[in-house]
Design a protein around this motif. Sequence first.
Motif, mmCIF file in Angstrom:
data_model
loop_
_atom_site.group_PDB
_atom_site.id
_atom_site.type_symbol
_atom_site.label_atom_id
_atom_site.label_comp_id
_atom_site.label_asym_id
_atom_site.label_seq_id
_atom_site.Cartn_x
_atom_site.Cartn_y
_atom_site.Cartn_z
ATOM 1 N N PRO A 137 1.866 -0.913 7.715
ATOM 2 C CA PRO A 137 1.349 0.446 7.532
ATOM 3 C C PRO A 137 -0.154 0.425 7.815
ATOM 4 O O PRO A 137 -0.861 -0.456 7.308
ATOM 5 C CB PRO A 137 1.612 0.739 6.048
ATOM 6 C CG PRO A 137 2.407 -0.387 5.512
ATOM 7 C CD PRO A 137 2.398 -1.509 6.471
ATOM 8 N N GLU A 181 0.826 -1.209 0.000
ATOM 9 C CA GLU A 181 0.000 0.000 0.000
ATOM 10 C C GLU A 181 0.863 1.263 0.000
ATOM 11 O O GLU A 181 0.626 2.199 0.765
ATOM 12 C CB GLU A 181 -0.961 0.014 1.199
ATOM 13 C CG GLU A 181 -2.100 -0.995 1.100
ATOM 14 C CD GLU A 181 -3.171 -0.633 0.054
ATOM 15 O OE1 GLU A 181 -3.328 0.558 -0.254
ATOM 16 O OE2 GLU A 181 -3.826 -1.554 -0.443
ATOM 17 N N MET A 194 -8.246 2.293 12.011
ATOM 18 C CA MET A 194 -7.301 3.361 12.326
ATOM 19 C C MET A 194 -7.855 4.243 13.444
ATOM 20 O O MET A 194 -7.133 4.596 14.382
ATOM 21 C CB MET A 194 -7.036 4.177 11.060
ATOM 22 C CG MET A 194 -6.090 5.340 11.191
ATOM 23 S SD MET A 194 -6.851 6.855 11.827
ATOM 24 C CE MET A 194 -7.907 7.322 10.465
ATOM 25 N N ARG A 202 -10.646 2.541 7.594
ATOM 26 C CA ARG A 202 -10.562 3.758 8.400
ATOM 27 C C ARG A 202 -11.009 3.527 9.857
ATOM 28 O O ARG A 202 -10.394 4.046 10.784
ATOM 29 C CB ARG A 202 -11.434 4.841 7.756
ATOM 30 C CG ARG A 202 -11.546 6.131 8.529
ATOM 31 C CD ARG A 202 -12.278 7.181 7.722
ATOM 32 N NE ARG A 202 -11.374 7.880 6.811
ATOM 33 C CZ ARG A 202 -10.609 8.919 7.181
ATOM 34 N NH1 ARG A 202 -10.641 9.351 8.406
ATOM 35 N NH2 ARG A 202 -9.807 9.496 6.320
ATOM 36 N N ASP A 247 -0.110 11.612 6.091
ATOM 37 C CA ASP A 247 -0.940 10.497 6.504
ATOM 38 C C ASP A 247 -1.945 10.177 5.403
ATOM 39 O O ASP A 247 -2.709 11.034 4.976
ATOM 40 C CB ASP A 247 -1.679 10.862 7.804
ATOM 41 C CG ASP A 247 -2.450 9.672 8.358
ATOM 42 O OD1 ASP A 247 -2.573 8.655 7.654
ATOM 43 O OD2 ASP A 247 -2.920 9.769 9.506
ATOM 44 N N PRO A 248 -1.963 8.909 4.904
ATOM 45 C CA PRO A 248 -2.922 8.542 3.863
ATOM 46 C C PRO A 248 -4.366 8.757 4.311
ATOM 47 O O PRO A 248 -5.267 8.894 3.481
ATOM 48 C CB PRO A 248 -2.658 7.053 3.637
ATOM 49 C CG PRO A 248 -1.344 6.769 4.259
ATOM 50 C CD PRO A 248 -1.108 7.804 5.310
ATOM 51 N N PHE A 249 -4.612 8.760 5.646
ATOM 52 C CA PHE A 249 -5.966 8.982 6.139
ATOM 53 C C PHE A 249 -6.262 10.475 6.304
ATOM 54 O O PHE A 249 -7.379 10.844 6.647
ATOM 55 C CB PHE A 249 -6.172 8.294 7.495
ATOM 56 C CG PHE A 249 -6.201 6.797 7.425
ATOM 57 C CD1 PHE A 249 -7.259 6.143 6.818
ATOM 58 C CD2 PHE A 249 -5.177 6.037 7.972
ATOM 59 C CE1 PHE A 249 -7.304 4.754 6.761
ATOM 60 C CE2 PHE A 249 -5.218 4.654 7.919
ATOM 61 C CZ PHE A 249 -6.264 4.008 7.310
ATOM 62 N N ASN A 287 -2.551 2.002 6.752
ATOM 63 C CA ASN A 287 -3.503 2.215 5.660
ATOM 64 C C ASN A 287 -3.884 0.924 4.935
ATOM 65 O O ASN A 287 -4.675 0.955 4.003
ATOM 66 C CB ASN A 287 -2.993 3.270 4.678
ATOM 67 C CG ASN A 287 -1.683 2.900 4.059
ATOM 68 O OD1 ASN A 287 -0.849 2.245 4.697
ATOM 69 N ND2 ASN A 287 -1.459 3.297 2.820
ATOM 70 N N THR A 316 -5.136 12.559 8.709
ATOM 71 C CA THR A 316 -5.301 13.030 10.096
ATOM 72 C C THR A 316 -4.421 14.267 10.324
ATOM 73 O O THR A 316 -3.444 14.467 9.607
ATOM 74 C CB THR A 316 -4.900 11.941 11.110
ATOM 75 O OG1 THR A 316 -3.599 11.486 10.775
ATOM 76 C CG2 THR A 316 -5.876 10.804 11.119
ATOM 77 N N TRP A 339 3.176 4.500 14.214
ATOM 78 C CA TRP A 339 2.610 4.964 12.941
ATOM 79 C C TRP A 339 2.741 6.484 12.766
ATOM 80 O O TRP A 339 3.374 6.944 11.811
ATOM 81 C CB TRP A 339 1.149 4.515 12.839
ATOM 82 C CG TRP A 339 0.360 5.075 11.689
ATOM 83 C CD1 TRP A 339 -0.695 5.931 11.772
ATOM 84 C CD2 TRP A 339 0.542 4.807 10.298
ATOM 85 N NE1 TRP A 339 -1.196 6.196 10.516
ATOM 86 C CE2 TRP A 339 -0.448 5.524 9.593
ATOM 87 C CE3 TRP A 339 1.441 4.019 9.559
ATOM 88 C CZ2 TRP A 339 -0.561 5.481 8.203
ATOM 89 C CZ3 TRP A 339 1.327 3.985 8.181
ATOM 90 C CH2 TRP A 339 0.345 4.707 7.522
ATOM 91 N N TYR A 340 2.197 7.269 13.688
ATOM 92 C CA TYR A 340 2.245 8.722 13.526
ATOM 93 C C TYR A 340 3.667 9.267 13.553
ATOM 94 O O TYR A 340 4.063 10.012 12.654
ATOM 95 C CB TYR A 340 1.341 9.412 14.554
ATOM 96 C CG TYR A 340 -0.134 9.147 14.325
ATOM 97 C CD1 TYR A 340 -0.731 9.490 13.125
ATOM 98 C CD2 TYR A 340 -0.904 8.530 15.297
ATOM 99 C CE1 TYR A 340 -2.078 9.233 12.890
ATOM 100 C CE2 TYR A 340 -2.255 8.265 15.073
ATOM 101 C CZ TYR A 340 -2.841 8.615 13.871
ATOM 102 O OH TYR A 340 -4.159 8.357 13.637
#
Lengths: 268, 270
Positions: free
Chosen positions: A195, A58, A204, A201, A229-231, A197, A233, A218-219
Amino acid sequence: MADLAQHLRTYGQIAWLWIRAAWQYPTSFVLLAVGNGLITGLDFIGLWIMFAHLEDLEGFTLPEVALLYGSASLALACADTAIGSVERIGTYIRTGRLDQMMTKPVPLLVQVCADQFTLRRLGRLTQAGLVFGWACTYVDWTPLRALVAVSMLVSGALVFFGLFVGFSCIQFWTTDATEFANAFTYGGATVTQYPLNIFPREVMVGLTFVVPVAFVNWYPCLYLLGRADPFGTPEVFQFASPLAGLLTMTAALLVWRTGVRHYTSTGS
Amino acid sequence: MRGGGMLHVAVATRAFRRYSTYRAATLAGIFTNSVFGIIYSYAYLALWKANPTAGGYDAQDAVTYVWLGQALLMTIALWGGGTTDDLAERIRTGDVAIDLYRPVGLVGWYLASDVGRAAYHLLTRGFGPTLIGLVVFDIALPPSPLAAVAFAVSLVLAVVVSFAIRFLVASTAFWLLDQSGMKVMSGAFAIFFSGMMLPLVLFPGWLGTLANALPWASYIQVPADIWLGKHTGADLAAALGFQVMWAVVLLGACQGVLRLATRKVVVQGG
């Protein structure tokens, strides 16, 4: 503060006793350390075999996944080495050993965590350190990134400390449901190898606000790698790991206190 | 199978009941297996999204494989343990000397007991996660009744092979007094070479050849491939034959080790 220093010294003394005890069986000691290193070592080979079939997972390359894997593994190894025996309080309750500990003038949590302290987990620590070190050579270092990396390892260990202590407390209520805690401690460690992602969601969100293992690596790793961040955030999350560590730890200590107050001996 | 057969059935039944007393532990275990099943499913889905035919599996095969692994984990005692832990403890305390002079074979006794344990774990920690996998993910069922029956046979053989290895590990206590080091080592190999960590079909080159030839392949890879319908006809017979071969070789080794150990016990007691 003086109290804390005293507790740490007591912890050290109990741990040292157990190290000397373990040396009485050197063959077993060495086999256990090698075995533990082997488990985690083969774990990384698994990841490497996975990448034999992939360019990226990903969007994350092998060195990037190794950074995630190594940092989470190091944090877990620190927590596990220092307080891994807290998992066994169910056994202590069943055998009446906890009652004995309660009569001693040393805080219960210090005794439980230091009990059967073992250096064999050095195997995991070494392996995680090697993978993390290798992955670090792919990071474009700045002073702030170095600071975030150090805070990541300390906070990550604190988060796992909290999860180990907090979820072990379930055993004050059901003495034989040890495995329930594994879903959150070792499960958390497994989730953070990948990861985030690759998950939906909702996962996460859960790993950020409910069981905050996303802050273990992660962060902060997103910051180290200079990735968005792929999400999507907020960027401030990448610096929030110490807060997550402190909150988890505080919550765990509260649960521990409630558990101990609730505890009534099995009478054995 | 005369009186001896009945005795072994009784031993297996008692072991089944013994394990069924830990209800909360069983529920907690099903929960934990399911959490890991979900984690690995997403990891494999990401892998097969990037490479849809990796190892000759498709995405559904891969997710099914994950849940089979979680379901079989306890049945085949992948981490080690099971009834052979009792044996190791009796060796450590010396109680095994009494067992050795009983008119029942030690290997048969512990195998029967372990089959009872495995049956309990299959009914609870096998079916539990499988149901969750069926609900949450689209996992595949065996493609034919023959594949289902062959899977059942393969599962029994997996338990026997795993038992024999755990028996050998426990037997090291005759010499080392303590099996824990060997148990951790053997668990590490079992996780890696059984295909629990990653399906053996993904192992490249010589590593794949080696992994598929070692006894641990009988634990998960062989039963899973039968469930997925990857083996048919002569190929299916060969897969089961592979498991039978290892079961026979390893049970033979158990008897051999026991003979050596008995001599040692007598010398010590003399």
